[in-house]
Scaffold this motif. Structure first.
Motif, PDB file in Angstrom:
ATOM      1  N   GLY A 121       0.966   1.484   2.774  1.00 32.55           N
ATOM      2  CA  GLY A 121       1.473   2.129   3.625  1.00 32.55           C
ATOM      3  C   GLY A 121       2.285   1.431   4.705  1.00 32.55           C
ATOM      4  O   GLY A 121       3.063   1.979   5.607  1.00 32.55           O
ATOM      5  N   THR A 122       2.334   0.027   4.765  1.00 28.57           N
ATOM      6  CA  THR A 122       3.083  -0.647   5.987  1.00 28.57           C
ATOM      7  C   THR A 122       4.614  -0.697   5.528  1.00 28.57           C
ATOM      8  O   THR A 122       5.009  -0.628   4.532  1.00 28.57           O
ATOM      9  CB  THR A 122       2.476  -2.115   6.010  1.00 28.57           C
ATOM     10  OG1 THR A 122       2.550  -2.756   4.628  1.00 28.57           O
ATOM     11  CG2 THR A 122       1.209  -2.153   6.529  1.00 28.57           C
ATOM     12  N   VAL A 123       5.321  -0.648   6.604  1.00 25.96           N
ATOM     13  CA  VAL A 123       6.774  -0.718   6.605  1.00 25.96           C
ATOM     14  C   VAL A 123       7.286  -1.964   6.871  1.00 25.96           C
ATOM     15  O   VAL A 123       6.832  -2.665   8.060  1.00 25.96           O
ATOM     16  CB  VAL A 123       7.277   0.506   7.303  1.00 25.96           C
ATOM     17  CG1 VAL A 123       8.700   0.536   7.534  1.00 25.96           C
ATOM     18  CG2 VAL A 123       6.601   1.810   6.948  1.00 25.96           C
ATOM     19  N   GLU A 124       8.481  -2.607   6.187  1.00 25.94           N
ATOM     20  CA  GLU A 124       9.214  -3.516   6.431  1.00 25.94           C
ATOM     21  C   GLU A 124      10.666  -3.121   6.329  1.00 25.94           C
ATOM     22  O   GLU A 124      10.937  -2.321   5.650  1.00 25.94           O
ATOM     23  CB  GLU A 124       9.006  -4.649   5.582  1.00 25.94           C
ATOM     24  CG  GLU A 124       8.892  -4.512   4.141  1.00 25.94           C
ATOM     25  CD  GLU A 124       8.214  -5.419   3.294  1.00 25.94           C
ATOM     26  OE1 GLU A 124       8.895  -6.946   3.521  1.00 25.94           O
ATOM     27  OE2 GLU A 124       7.604  -5.391   2.418  1.00 25.94           O
ATOM     28  N   GLU A 125      11.659  -3.998   7.068  1.00 30.57           N
ATOM     29  CA  GLU A 125      12.896  -3.829   7.086  1.00 30.57           C
ATOM     30  C   GLU A 125      13.630  -4.999   6.552  1.00 30.57           C
ATOM     31  O   GLU A 125      13.295  -6.083   7.245  1.00 30.57           O
ATOM     32  CB  GLU A 125      13.280  -3.447   8.476  1.00 30.57           C
ATOM     33  CG  GLU A 125      14.884  -2.895   8.578  1.00 30.57           C
ATOM     34  CD  GLU A 125      15.243  -2.241   9.720  1.00 30.57           C
ATOM     35  OE1 GLU A 125      16.271  -2.575  10.457  1.00 30.57           O
ATOM     36  OE2 GLU A 125      14.387  -1.616  10.339  1.00 30.57           O
ATOM     37  N   SER A 143      20.663  -2.308   6.558  1.00 29.93           N
ATOM     38  CA  SER A 143      19.248  -2.578   6.400  1.00 29.93           C
ATOM     39  C   SER A 143      18.509  -1.769   5.285  1.00 29.93           C
ATOM     40  O   SER A 143      19.262  -0.352   5.186  1.00 29.93           O
ATOM     41  CB  SER A 143      18.308  -2.395   7.747  1.00 29.93           C
ATOM     42  OG  SER A 143      18.233  -1.114   8.043  1.00 29.93           O
ATOM     43  N   ILE A 144      17.752  -2.179   4.897  1.00 29.76           N
ATOM     44  CA  ILE A 144      16.790  -1.086   3.701  1.00 29.76           C
ATOM     45  C   ILE A 144      15.335  -1.215   4.334  1.00 29.76           C
ATOM     46  O   ILE A 144      14.547  -2.203   4.622  1.00 29.76           O
ATOM     47  CB  ILE A 144      16.881  -2.060   2.378  1.00 29.76           C
ATOM     48  CG1 ILE A 144      18.320  -1.868   1.824  1.00 29.76           C
ATOM     49  CG2 ILE A 144      15.793  -1.142   1.431  1.00 29.76           C
ATOM     50  CD1 ILE A 144      18.359  -2.837   0.514  1.00 29.76           C
ATOM     51  N   THR A 145      14.549  -0.117   4.343  1.00 29.29           N
ATOM     52  CA  THR A 145      13.358   0.083   4.937  1.00 29.29           C
ATOM     53  C   THR A 145      12.600   0.155   3.563  1.00 29.29           C
ATOM     54  O   THR A 145      12.746   1.043   2.705  1.00 29.29           O
ATOM     55  CB  THR A 145      13.161   1.427   5.612  1.00 29.29           C
ATOM     56  OG1 THR A 145      13.981   1.133   6.809  1.00 29.29           O
ATOM     57  CG2 THR A 145      11.701   1.485   6.155  1.00 29.29           C
ATOM     58  N   LEU A 146      11.408  -0.524   3.554  1.00 26.80           N
ATOM     59  CA  LEU A 146      10.432  -0.838   2.239  1.00 26.80           C
ATOM     60  C   LEU A 146       9.102  -0.113   2.896  1.00 26.80           C
ATOM     61  O   LEU A 146       8.643  -0.385   4.071  1.00 26.80           O
ATOM     62  CB  LEU A 146      10.304  -2.094   1.574  1.00 26.80           C
ATOM     63  CG  LEU A 146      11.584  -2.575   1.143  1.00 26.80           C
ATOM     64  CD1 LEU A 146      11.350  -3.907   0.850  1.00 26.80           C
ATOM     65  CD2 LEU A 146      12.231  -1.605   0.036  1.00 26.80           C
ATOM     66  N   GLU A 147       8.352   0.674   2.088  1.00 17.60           N
ATOM     67  CA  GLU A 147       6.942   0.846   2.307  1.00 17.60           C
ATOM     68  C   GLU A 147       6.113   0.095   1.302  1.00 17.60           C
ATOM     69  O   GLU A 147       6.384   0.194  -0.037  1.00 17.60           O
ATOM     70  CB  GLU A 147       6.945   2.365   2.234  1.00 17.60           C
ATOM     71  CG  GLU A 147       5.416   2.713   2.682  1.00 17.60           C
ATOM     72  CD  GLU A 147       5.070   4.144   2.571  1.00 17.60           C
ATOM     73  OE1 GLU A 147       4.005   4.750   3.010  1.00 17.60           O
ATOM     74  OE2 GLU A 147       5.951   4.881   2.281  1.00 17.60           O
ATOM     75  N   SER A 148       5.060  -0.289   1.531  1.00 15.89           N
ATOM     76  CA  SER A 148       4.188  -1.229   0.781  1.00 15.89           C
ATOM     77  C   SER A 148       3.164  -0.084   0.196  1.00 15.89           C
ATOM     78  O   SER A 148       2.637   0.960   0.938  1.00 15.89           O
ATOM     79  CB  SER A 148       3.236  -2.107   1.752  1.00 15.89           C
ATOM     80  OG  SER A 148       2.445  -2.666   0.949  1.00 15.89           O
TER      81      SER A 148
END
Length: 142
Positions: free
Chosen positions: A56-60, A47-52
């Motif tokens: 600052g919201t996080v998505e995987e 997986s890759i974790t991204l931050e908006s």
């Protein structure tokens, strides 16, 4: 495709191809925070974790693979004023990879005139290492 900025930059033709490609999704205003391997011990990407940005919201994401490309702007600000740079900020060298500062050499993508290809960068790195050795040997003799 993950882009830290609010728009794609670079060649307009390539931007159009990306935007028209049915299997590509462009995620703007996001930064990569983490790459995680699969938990099965295979060492493969899980997986890759991204931050908006800036929320600052996080998505995987769970992609099949990943190609990391940082960009075309050289990271040479730290050496600006010490060695000659070209108009794009790339380090100017002679044919032996020597910069305008004696004893400082440059190779690879940061060097003006580089082909921006991995195989060339590896060759340039080897050539620069030999040039450094010769420089040091000559310096010791003097």
């Amino acid at each position: 495709m993950v882009e830290r900025g609010d728009r794609l930059r670079g060649n307009k033709l390539l931007q159009d191809k990306v935007n028209m490609h049915k299997q590509m999704e462009v995620l703007l205003n996001r930064s990569v925070k983490e790459f995680r391997a699969k938990e099965d011990g295979s060492g493969k990407l899980g997986s890759i974790t991204l931050e908006s940005i800036p929320a600052g919201t996080v998505e995987e994401l769970h992609p099949a693979g990943c190609f990391v490309f940082i960009g075309l702007d050289p990271n040479t600000e730290f050496i600006k004023g010490s060695v000659d740079l070209d108009d794009r900020g790339l380090i100017a060298t002679d044919t032996g990879f020597q910069t305008s500062m004696p004893g400082v050499f440059a190779a690879g993508d940061v060097r003006s005139g580089s082909t921006k290809q991995l195989a060339s960068a590896v060759g340039e790195g080897a050539g620069a290492a030999i040039a450094v050795r010769q420089y040091l040997e000559n310096k010791d003799r003097n």
